[in-house]
Design a protein around this motif. Structure first.
Motif, PDB file in Angstrom:
ATOM      1  N   GLY A 108       0.805  -1.214   0.000  1.00 16.13           N
ATOM      2  CA  GLY A 108       0.000   0.000   0.000  1.00 16.13           C
ATOM      3  C   GLY A 108       0.838   1.263   0.000  1.00 16.13           C
ATOM      4  N   GLY A 109       1.926   1.254   0.765  1.00 18.44           N
ATOM      5  CA  GLY A 109       2.809   2.416   0.791  1.00 18.44           C
ATOM      6  C   GLY A 109       3.444   2.661  -0.569  1.00 18.44           C
ATOM      7  N   ASN A 110       3.942   1.598  -1.182  1.00 20.49           N
ATOM      8  CA  ASN A 110       4.534   1.746  -2.515  1.00 20.49           C
ATOM      9  C   ASN A 110       3.495   2.165  -3.551  1.00 20.49           C
ATOM     10  OD1 ASN A 110       7.509   1.044  -2.732  1.00 20.49           O
ATOM     11  ND2 ASN A 110       6.792  -0.679  -1.493  1.00 20.49           N
ATOM     12  N   ASN A 111       2.284   1.647  -3.409  1.00 17.85           N
ATOM     13  CA  ASN A 111       1.232   2.010  -4.358  1.00 17.85           C
ATOM     14  C   ASN A 111       0.887   3.497  -4.290  1.00 17.85           C
ATOM     15  OD1 ASN A 111       1.087  -0.594  -5.307  1.00 17.85           O
ATOM     16  ND2 ASN A 111      -0.760  -1.131  -4.172  1.00 17.85           N
ATOM     17  N   LEU A 112       0.995   4.097  -3.106  1.00 13.91           N
ATOM     18  CA  LEU A 112       0.801   5.550  -3.005  1.00 13.91           C
ATOM     19  C   LEU A 112       1.831   6.272  -3.859  1.00 13.91           C
ATOM     20  CD1 LEU A 112       0.018   6.482   0.730  1.00 13.91           C
ATOM     21  CD2 LEU A 112      -1.521   6.535  -1.239  1.00 13.91           C
ATOM     22  N   GLY A 113       3.052   5.763  -3.838  1.00 13.74           N
ATOM     23  CA  GLY A 113       4.088   6.360  -4.666  1.00 13.74           C
ATOM     24  C   GLY A 113       3.821   6.179  -6.143  1.00 13.74           C
ATOM     25  N   VAL A 114       3.311   5.008  -6.520  1.00 11.89           N
ATOM     26  CA  VAL A 114       3.001   4.733  -7.926  1.00 11.89           C
ATOM     27  C   VAL A 114       1.997   5.747  -8.466  1.00 11.89           C
ATOM     28  CG1 VAL A 114       1.933   3.078  -9.519  1.00 11.89           C
ATOM     29  CG2 VAL A 114       3.517   2.274  -7.763  1.00 11.89           C
ATOM     30  N   LYS A 115       1.038   6.118  -7.644  1.00 11.24           N
ATOM     31  CA  LYS A 115      -0.052   6.989  -8.085  1.00 11.24           C
ATOM     32  C   LYS A 115       0.416   8.394  -8.455  1.00 11.24           C
ATOM     33  CE  LYS A 115      -3.471   4.407  -5.414  1.00 11.24           C
ATOM     34  NZ  LYS A 115      -4.347   4.371  -4.206  1.00 11.24           N
ATOM     35  N   VAL A 116       1.577   8.806  -7.947  1.00  8.24           N
ATOM     36  CA  VAL A 116       2.090  10.144  -8.276  1.00  8.24           C
ATOM     37  C   VAL A 116       3.335  10.075  -9.157  1.00  8.24           C
ATOM     38  CG1 VAL A 116       1.149  11.120  -6.162  1.00  8.24           C
ATOM     39  CG2 VAL A 116       3.512  10.299  -6.187  1.00  8.24           C
ATOM     40  N   ALA A 117       3.853   8.878  -9.392  1.00  6.29           N
ATOM     41  CA  ALA A 117       5.080   8.723 -10.164  1.00  6.29           C
ATOM     42  C   ALA A 117       4.855   9.079 -11.635  1.00  6.29           C
ATOM     43  CB  ALA A 117       5.597   7.289 -10.041  1.00  6.29           C
ATOM     44  N   LYS A 118       5.860   9.706 -12.232  1.00  7.47           N
ATOM     45  CA  LYS A 118       5.784  10.113 -13.632  1.00  7.47           C
ATOM     46  C   LYS A 118       6.797   9.382 -14.510  1.00  7.47           C
ATOM     47  CE  LYS A 118       4.391  14.779 -12.211  1.00  7.47           C
ATOM     48  NZ  LYS A 118       4.767  16.215 -12.204  1.00  7.47           N
ATOM     49  N   GLY A 119       7.548   8.472 -13.924  1.00  6.25           N
ATOM     50  CA  GLY A 119       8.653   7.849 -14.628  1.00  6.25           C
ATOM     51  C   GLY A 119       8.260   6.848 -15.691  1.00  6.25           C
ATOM     52  N   ASP A 120       9.162   6.682 -16.661  1.00  4.20           N
ATOM     53  CA  ASP A 120       9.028   5.607 -17.647  1.00  4.20           C
ATOM     54  C   ASP A 120       9.273   4.258 -16.972  1.00  4.20           C
ATOM     55  OD1 ASP A 120       8.884   7.304 -20.188  1.00  4.20           O
ATOM     56  OD2 ASP A 120      10.754   8.013 -19.292  1.00  4.20           O
TER      57      ASP A 120
END
Length: 299
Positions: A73-85
């Motif tokens: 869940g913590g990592n998924n929060l990061g995924v939701k704002v990540a812009k990387g390729d």
């Protein structure tokens, strides 16, 4: 920033370990690969002030969760704002060398059939010893796999890159388009086995899992949960069975549950009892009870 390079989003989760996270971020500052964004997710740390992370590293993005969402869940929060390729998921209790990123990015650029890649992982307390150089397939009886090269000397014997059975959650890079296609990690796991479950999801979508020893990290290992804590006992025991329920065919699930019922569960209960480890006994019992009372698992 070099705009000719794909953007890599580096995501790490902090829980009561701001100084440990700062140590990781200090090593990330020395990366020779410059087109990165760094996202730190604080998982509602009760005994820590994560603001010191942002104060020390103003260039990073700090996300503060209102509740502890676990590893997935913590990592998924990061995924939701990540812009990387490409998205790199890395434990906060790791240290990286300066040329760490290039081999991982190059691996995914050269072969679009690779859905996840992990570097070689060595122990921080003894960098001459390996923690991970790929995984064996998950045993259909015990629901366990083995880390290839575990505690072996890093003497060049584990320097052959290639497809492996599963990823290591301490450091794994995934293309953004694969996450869009397959979905994020399943948050039901909370801790442990979620990266193996994610690897199975990605393999079912037709991608391979890859080990790249040209890159490595140093791992301090199990700082936030404790090396032998009841919390770890609970989630490993619970999620081992959850993994089988979600990923094994009916035939292999039947075999594995038979083995768990006749051999593994009684053995663990008796071991905890004889050693007087009553907190672990309770945690293990609760893990089994959870699976008996949760018949429907989230997809």
């Amino acid at each position: 920033m070099n705009n000719n390079l794909p953007l890599v989003s580096i995501i790490t989760v902090n829980y009561n370990e701001s100084q440990v996270t700062i140590d990781l971020l200090t090593s990330l500052r020395h990366l020779t690969y410059k087109n990165v964004e760094v996202i730190v997710v604080d998982n509602a740390s009760p005994n820590d002030d994560p603001s010191i992370i942002k104060e020390t590293f103003p260039e990073i993005m700090l996300i503060t969760s209102e509740e502890n969402l676990g590893f997935a869940g913590g990592n998924n929060l990061g995924v939701k704002v990540a812009k990387g390729d490409y998205l790199l998921f890395i434990n906060n209790d790791t240290i990286v060398p300066e040329h760490f990123l290039e081999p991982l990015v190059e691996t995914l650029q050269k072969d679009t059939g690779i859905g996840m890649v992990s570097p070689k992982i060595k122990f921080h307390w003894d960098p001459s010893k390996i923690q991970y150089a790929g995984y064996t397939p998950m045993n259909k009886w015990t629901i366990r796999n083995q880390s290839i090269g575990y505690h072996k000397m890093d003497d060049g014997s584990y320097d052959t890159e290639g497809v492996t059975a599963s990823i290591h959650g301490a450091a794994m890079m995934v293309p953004g388009h694969v996450i869009e296609e397959v979905g994020m990690m399943n948050e039901m796991y909370f801790l442990y086995y979620e990266e193996h479950d994610w690897a199975e999801m990605i393999k079912r979508a037709g991608y391979s899992i890859y080990y790249q020893p040209k890159s490595y990290i140093l791992h301090k290992e199990s700082l936030s949960t404790g090396k032998n804590s009841p919390l770890k006992t609970y989630y490993i025991a619970r999620n081992r069975i959850v993994f089988a329920r979600r990923n094994f065919s009916f035939k292999y699930l039947w075999f594995s549950m038979l083995f768990q019922t006749v051999v593994s569960i009684p053995k663990n209960l008796i071991t905890f009892l004889l050693k007087g480890q009553f907190e672990h006994l309770k945690a293990f019992s609760n893990a089994i009870f959870w699976n008996l009372t949760h018949f429907k698992l989230t997809k």
